[in-house]
Each structure stands twice: as structure tokens, then as C-alpha cells.
Design an enzyme around this catalytic site. Structure first.
Site, PDB file in Angstrom:
ATOM      1  N   THR A 223       0.839  -1.210   0.000  1.00 13.53           N
ATOM      2  CA  THR A 223       0.000   0.000   0.000  1.00 13.53           C
ATOM      3  C   THR A 223       0.869   1.252   0.000  1.00 13.53           C
ATOM      4  O   THR A 223       2.069   1.202   0.279  1.00 13.53           O
ATOM      5  CB  THR A 223      -0.942   0.043   1.228  1.00 13.53           C
ATOM      6  N   CYS A 224       0.236   2.405  -0.296  1.00 14.18           N
ATOM      7  CA  CYS A 224       0.981   3.663  -0.418  1.00 14.18           C
ATOM      8  C   CYS A 224       1.073   4.329   0.946  1.00 14.18           C
ATOM      9  O   CYS A 224       0.592   5.439   1.136  1.00 14.18           O
ATOM     10  CB  CYS A 224       0.270   4.574  -1.406  1.00 14.18           C
ATOM     11  N   ASP A 225       1.694   3.688   1.901  1.00 12.17           N
ATOM     12  CA  ASP A 225       1.600   4.127   3.278  1.00 12.17           C
ATOM     13  C   ASP A 225       2.875   3.691   4.003  1.00 12.17           C
ATOM     14  O   ASP A 225       3.213   2.509   4.012  1.00 12.17           O
ATOM     15  CB  ASP A 225       0.353   3.433   3.880  1.00 12.17           C
TER      16      ASP A 225
END
Ligand SMILES: *Cc1c(COP(=O)(O)O)cnc(C)c1O
Length: 353
Positions: A278-280
Site C-alpha cells: 500500500t501507499c503508506d
């Protein structure tokens, strides 16, 4: 009992039921319905101390649940109302006990504190057909002393209240084996618990129960991930904090890993950390995870011992989370149930798709 929250796969529930596990610890109405379907005939025990009133009613009237846990008078009133004053209940009072010997604490949320147990036990005794006392020492208890200490709390509570106790339930917390966390053999836990139980002032026909989750399912599954990118000693893989690797990210849990490549790599083993998909930034697993130094994008890695609290906590955040399940025939990567002096039970890790 098997504590369903650790891994609610219907296939696992059916497998445990067919292997002789007759009782299941459920904590929500969805778990009640799930086990009622996957293991019809099993005995369900609703061991969450804070339940929705309509969940108690449905469990009691539609699914035959007779055992409930509680830690307050308010919850007792709720159970009495929801079951319309049933007289066939087994009610287990949850005591608050220390989690100091465990890797994951369950000490602050539930459980009656020492000053609260006397009145509660006396009140529950008047309502219950059978009175139980339960506790949970926290997950992955690394020493049997955790149970010995909790049993001393049980003794003090019984002596103080002067009630007859029919069930002592030592909860879950039984460990599995992970890198850097090799617990003593389970037999040591059972000996300690039996010794403590034999010396408790309980009725001669009292029953001893336990509710393992992790210890019954940790070895049940592995996760196979693909390396999408390598940046130095960081590997970007296609599962992570919001998938089956919640514990690896959020509590720094280490799992055994193995590079799945043919022919095998001969490179020396070095430590890596992982990034999830994920972009996290939170989607990071520090490890360290030991893998051959030449691991590269496109490689597949088996991450073992993910049967407990792995797929159970998966989300679909950011569009990741779909993962097909396959039955495999090889042994788990680590096992508490295989004699240590047997030759490594892992000749090859061939996955049968
Ligand atoms: C989570 C839980 C269990 C199982 O705990 P493990 O550490 O997985 O053995 C058992 N009982 C209750 C009440 C729980 O909340």
C-alpha cells in the site's frame, strides 16, 4: 475449546471438529453463526465479556449457546434479560490477570479487578447453573509461570467469595514458535496448570478448560509473496500491514521466511526488511528477515507460521488483499508438535496448485 478469532477459516473449523475439538470459543454473533454452520453439533461458548444483548439472545435461543463469560454486574443483568432468566447457564467470571510474561497483552481491557470479584462471584453464583472462573494471560505466553500466577488469583478469588466453583478456564495464550521466540514445550505448561488446578479449593467434579487460539492454528498456513522491487536491504513485497502481516508491521513480530527459487540460491544469508504494497509508510515490516543475499525482484518468498492472526486480520485497503488459498502437503516451517530430533521435515517446499 478452539478460540475462533485466531483463524476463522471454515475449512480449519471443520478440520478441528473432525479431529476431535468439540468446543469453540466465539466472541461475536458472526462467529457463532460461522461455527454453527461449519461444525454443526459443536458446543459454542460465548467468551467475550462485553456482548450485544441481541447477540446473547440469538446465541441462546437459536444456537443453543449456554456458556457465557462476563466481568461486571451490568453484563450479568444483560445475560439474564436476554435469556429471559434462563436456569441452565454456565457463567464464567473473567478475572483480570497480568500479561507480563506474554508478547501481546490482554491485561487492561477485560477482567474483574481483585476488589470487584467477591460481590460479582456471589451474584453470578445465584443465577448460574454452573459457575466458572476464567482469565487470559495474554497471547504467546513465554513461560508456564504466567498460568501459575493467574491460578493464584483464582485461588484468592474463590477463598474470598466462599463460592463453589464448577469450571476453571485458563484461557488462551499458549505459545507457538517464531524466530527469536522459542517457548518451552507445551507439556511444561500443561503440568504447571494441572498441578495448580489440583490444589484449588473447587468442587470435586470441577472441570478444567482452556481456550487456545494461536497454538492450534499457527502452523496451519504460510503466505507466499512476490518481491516486486529491491532497494538495498529493503524488499517491496505484495502483502503487508493491511494484509496477512499485521503483526509483522504493527508489533514487530518476526516470522520464518524462505526463498522459493529453483535451483536454490547458495548466497549467504543476510537480514532484510519488507515494505508492503500500500501507499503508506506504516506498511513496513522491520524484521529482520534472513534471506539469501542475491534475492531480487520476481523472487517468491514463503513466510511461515501465519495460521494464527494472519489471514484473520486481512483487509482490502488500497485494492490489495485478494489472495487465493491452496492446500499444500508439506510440513509447517516450524512446529511445536514434531520431535526436535527428527530430521528436518521439509525436503522440498513444492506447492500443489
Ligand atoms: C484471543 C482469545 C483467546 C485465544 O488466545 P491465543 O493467545 O490465541 O491462544 C482465547 N480466549 C479469549 C477470551 C480470547 O480473547
Amino acid at each position: 475449546m478452539y478460540a475462533v478469532k485466531a483463524n476463522p477459516s471454515p475449512e480449519l473449523i471443520t478440520l478441528l471438529w473432525e479431529s476431535g475439538i468439540t468446543h469453540f470459543d466465539v466472541a461475536s454473533i458472526a462467529e457463532v453463526r460461522l461455527v454453527a454452520k461449519a461444525a454443526p453439533g459443536a458446543t459454542l461458548c460465548f467468551m467475550h465479556p462485553v456482548k450485544a444483548e441481541e447477540a446473547i439472545a440469538e446465541a441462546y435461543f437459536d444456537h443453543g449457546v449456554r456458556t457465557f463469560s462476563l466481568d461486571t454486574i451490568e453484563e450479568l443483568d444483560k445475560i439474564v434479560r436476554a435469556t429471559r432468566g434462563a436456569e441452565d447457564l454456565t457463567l464464567c467470571v473473567r478475572l483480570r490477570v497480568s500479561s507480563e510474561h506474554s508478547k501481546l497483552s490482554l491485561a487492561s481491557k477485560f477482567g474483574a479487578a481483585p476488589g470487584e470479584t467477591k460481590d460479582l462471584l456471589i451474584a453470578v453464583r445465584q443465577v448460574a447453573d454452573a459457575l466458572g472462573i476464567c482469565f487470559h494471560v495474554g497471547s504467546q505466553a513465554m513461560t508456564p509461570d504466567a498460568y501459575a500466577q493467574a491460578m493464584e488469583r483464582v485461588r484468592a478469588a474463590i477463598v474470598e467469595a466462599g463460592v463453589t466453583v464448577d469450571v476453571v478456564d485458563v484461557g488462551g495464550g499458549f505459545p507457538s514458535s517464531y524466530p527469536g521466540m522459542e517457548p518451552p514445550p507445551l507439556e511444561r505448561y500443561f503440568e504447571t496448570i494441572h498441578r495448580a488446578f489440583e490444589s484449588l479449593p473447587v468442587s470435586y467434579s470441577a472441570e478444567l478448560w482452556c481456550e487456545p487460539g494461536r497454538a492450534l492454528c499457527a502452523e496451519y498456513s504460510s503466505l507466499v509473496v512476490r518481491v516486486e522491487r529491491r532497494r538495498g536491504d529493503e524488499l517491496y513485497i505484495n502483502d503487508g500491514a493491511y494484509g496477512a502481516l499485521f503483526d509483522a508491521a504493527h508489533v514487530g513480530w518476526r516470522f520464518p521466511v524462505m526463498l522459493l527459487r529453483e535451483p536454490e540460491s547458495n548466497a549467504k544469508m543476510v537480514p532484510f526488511s519488507f515494505y508492503g504494497p500500500t501507499c503508506d509508510d506504516l506498511d513496513h515490516m522491520a524484521g529482520p528477515f534472513l534471506l539469501p543475499a542475491d534475492v531480487r525482484a520476481g523472487d517468491y518468498i514463503e513466510i511461515g507460521m501465519l495460521g494464527a492472526y494472519g489471514c484473520a486480520m486481512r483487509t482490502g485497503f488500497n485494492g490489495f488483499g485478494e489472495a487465493p488459498a491452496h492446500d499444500v502437503t508439506d510440513e509447517p516451517m516450524v512446529s511445536l508438535y514434531i520431535e526436535l530430533d527428527e530430521p528436518a521435515a521439509m525436503p522440498s517446499n513444492v506447492v500443489t496448485l
